[in-house]
Motif scaffolding. Structure first.
Motif: not given
Length: 618
Positions: A509, A529, A566-567
């Protein structure tokens, strides 16, 4: 259930680890003993900022805890704080226990260095005697029994005239360890005499573990003398006592000795039972030396029964574990000679100089002989074998290229099995963590790019993902479009698979966000994500052409649901994964979420690594 199976059934619930050449604690009269249990003391220390500088508590923790990584942590803290307070006795204590911890971990060079630092912080003859004992332990574990016995005998001479119980314990320890060294050198009479005397001392002191070590080691001596009945009786008695004490490392060695006894009786089935149990127990606790010995013993037994594939498998594991331990000769020539300096500075300097000169002469002679022989060989074979060498080089190059290509699509062990057997058996893994990652707005961005630019962009991200997985020891499974799948805990099971893959997820990420924020790559406008789940899976190779390594099971399906719910820029995990990592990471409970097929799953966002965990890792 037999007593042997009982040992195996309870082993996973225990955490105390000691090696056969047991460690000595510092004199009790120097330090106050805490009445609370060590577990309560550890919790109190970790949760109380006011007690972070309490040297007596830190001493108790470093002295009593036997789990190696924790022992390293508290010993290092004790040294650091004691130095800041200029408290020499605690500096000595910290370095001494740090050496013990590294000795358990098999890092003998660091163990010797720690003992050296301890010796520099004491003027006490008794404490220097202790240093001689543990230095002998290191050489014993390094298979240099001649040198180990030298240190043990020096310590014995000092402690033999002592009268109090503490010095009697040291005397018994030195006698036992010296006897063990004589046993390894096949000096059985001396070994029997030393071990027997140590046993009498431990019985008088009511030191159950020490007495059990002596009983079991006498059994090993009986076995070498061919008295198998006495050997079996002693070893079984020792195992019973050590099992009650929850002391499993020496049990592994004694179980391997039982396998030896039954091998000599030509009862290979019973021998295999003891050798396998020794290996399982040693593997559960990470006892490297015991794993090495049990794998070698299993290889020998299977070879004797004619099962060559199994013999080869365990011999290969023996080689892997053996090579992971510090090279013994290097430890002796570098760390070992430095250990001499710890105890006897002038003698060590003399030994070091001689050893360096011998090594230099040996290296020069070896190089000269090797170059001369290589020159003769090259001159004699050049004309006759030029064509053969060229052909072999071409074949070898293509074979290596083929191996590299195969390793790009299959794990190493799976690739070896495929090349050997032409097929791969499916394997079930009881606990792994599966990761799915997916790019947001991929379709919209992809429509604006030419096929060439799209492939180049996706390759940019996935190549970095591959590097991150390699860094954290995670196995990439496959990519499907813009979806990236990986798994931790296979093909080699590991206890920290969830933690490692989570650290990889955070790095993914961060990489994606940094690429976007700093415009590090043209067309890099993606956001990612991530979802994870832990549990059992089945792994194997699909098809007979264009091989693909894949995993199956409900664990995989739930991991995909975690990703889809998920975001952007976040890591969503299941309840299974949360239970494995909740002590290492800050997590945010999302509640129960309905997913595909009307299933209700608990989900958590992982926000960060806990600071105290990071410090511990350092």
């Amino acid at each position: 259930m037999s007593r042997w199976r009982l040992i195996y059934s309870i082993k996973l619930g225990l955490s105390k680890i000691l090696i056969l050449t047991f460690f000595l604690f510092l004199p009790s009269h120097l330090y106050s003993q805490q009445e609370t249990s060590i577990e309560d003391m550890e919790k109190e220390y970790e949760n109380s900022g006011a007690k972070k500088n309490d040297l007596s508590i830190l001493y108790e923790l470093s002295n009593e805890i036997t789990e190696p990584n924790k022992k390293v942590k508290y010993s290092q803290e004790l040294v650091r704080i004691a130095k800041a307070k200029d408290c020499t006795k605690y500096v000595f204590a910290g370095y001494f226990q740090l050496g013990n911890a590294y000795q358990v971990k098999g890092d003998y060079s660091k163990a010797l260095e720690s003992y050296f630092n301890a010796a520099e912080n004491t003027d006490s003859d008794r404490e220097l005697g202790q240093i001689k004992l543990v230095t002998g332990d290191v050489y014993s574990l390094s298979k240099n029994f001649e040198r180990s016995v030298k240190y043990y005998d020096e310590a014995i001479q000092y402690f033999r005239g002592a009268q109090d119980a503490q010095d009697s314990t040291y005397l018994g320890s030195g006698l036992f360890n010296a006897g063990d060294g004589y046993l390894k050198n096949n000096q059985l009479d001396k070994a029997f005499s030393y071990i027997q005397e140590a046993g009498l001392i431990f019985d008088k002191l009511d030191f159950v573990k020490g007495a059990a070590y002596c009983v079991g080691t006498l059994g090993l001596i009986y076995a070498k003398q061919g008295e198998n009945e006495k050997a079996e009786e002693n070893i079984q008695d020792a195992i019973q006592k050590l099992e009650k004490e929850e002391d499993y490392a020496p049990i592994c060695e004694f179980l391997t000795a039982m396998a030896d006894i039954y091998t000599e009786k030509n009862d290979e089935a019973k021998a295999l039972e003891f050798a396998l149990l020794s290996r399982e127990l040693a593997t559960a606790y990470g006892f490297k030396n015991e794993i090495i010995e049990s794998n070698l013993k299993l290889s020998e037994i299977y070879e004797k029964t004619g099962d060559i594939p199994e013999s080869y498998r365990y011999y290969k594991e023996f080689i892997i574990y053996r090579d992971s331990v510090i090279n013994v000769e290097t430890a002796q020539s570098i760390a070992g000679l430095r250990a001499d300096y710890e105890v006897d500075q002038k003698q060590a300097e003399f030994d070091l100089l001689n050893e360096k000169q011998k090594n230099q002469q040996l290296v020069l002679i070896s190089i000269a002989v090797a170059l001369f022989l290589l020159g003769l060989l090259a001159f004699g074979l050049y004309r006759r074998n030029r064509f053969i060498n060229k052909t072999s080089a071409i074949i070898e190059k293509e074979r290596n290229r083929s191996d590299r290509l195969l390793l790009n699509i299959l794990p190493e062990e799976t690739a070896k099995e495929l090349k050997k057997n032409g097929k791969v058996k499916a394997q079930k893994f009881a606990s792994v963590t599966v990761l799915f990652a997916d790019f947001k707005r991929f379709t919209l961005v992809a429509e604006k790019l030419t096929p060439e630019r799209l492939i180049k962009t996706v390759d940019y991200y996935f190549s970095q993902f591959d590097r991150i997985m390699d860094k954290h020891g995670v196995e990439k499974i496959k990519t499907i479009g813009d979806s990236y799948m990986a798994a931790s805990g296979l093909p080699f099971p590991s206890h920290d698979h969830a933690s490692r893959i989570l650290k990889a997820a955070f790095e993914m990420t961060e990489f994606v966000q940094e690429t976007k924020d700093k415009a590090l790559f043209d067309d890099a406008d993606f956001e990612v994500r991530i979802g994870l789940n832990s549990g059992p899976v089945v792994a194997g190779v699909v098809g007979i052409k264009k091989f693909a390594y894949d995993i199956w099971g409900d664990t995989v399906n739930i991991a995909a649901r975690m990703e889809s719910h998920s975001e952007i820029g976040r890591i969503n995990i299941s309840e299974n994964t949360y239970e494995l990592i909740k002590h290492e990471f800050h997590c945010e409970y999302r509640g129960e979420v309905e997913v595909k097929n009307q299933r209700i799953l608990k989900m958590y966002y992982v926000n960060a690594v806990k600071e105290n965990i990071d410090k511990k890792a350092v």
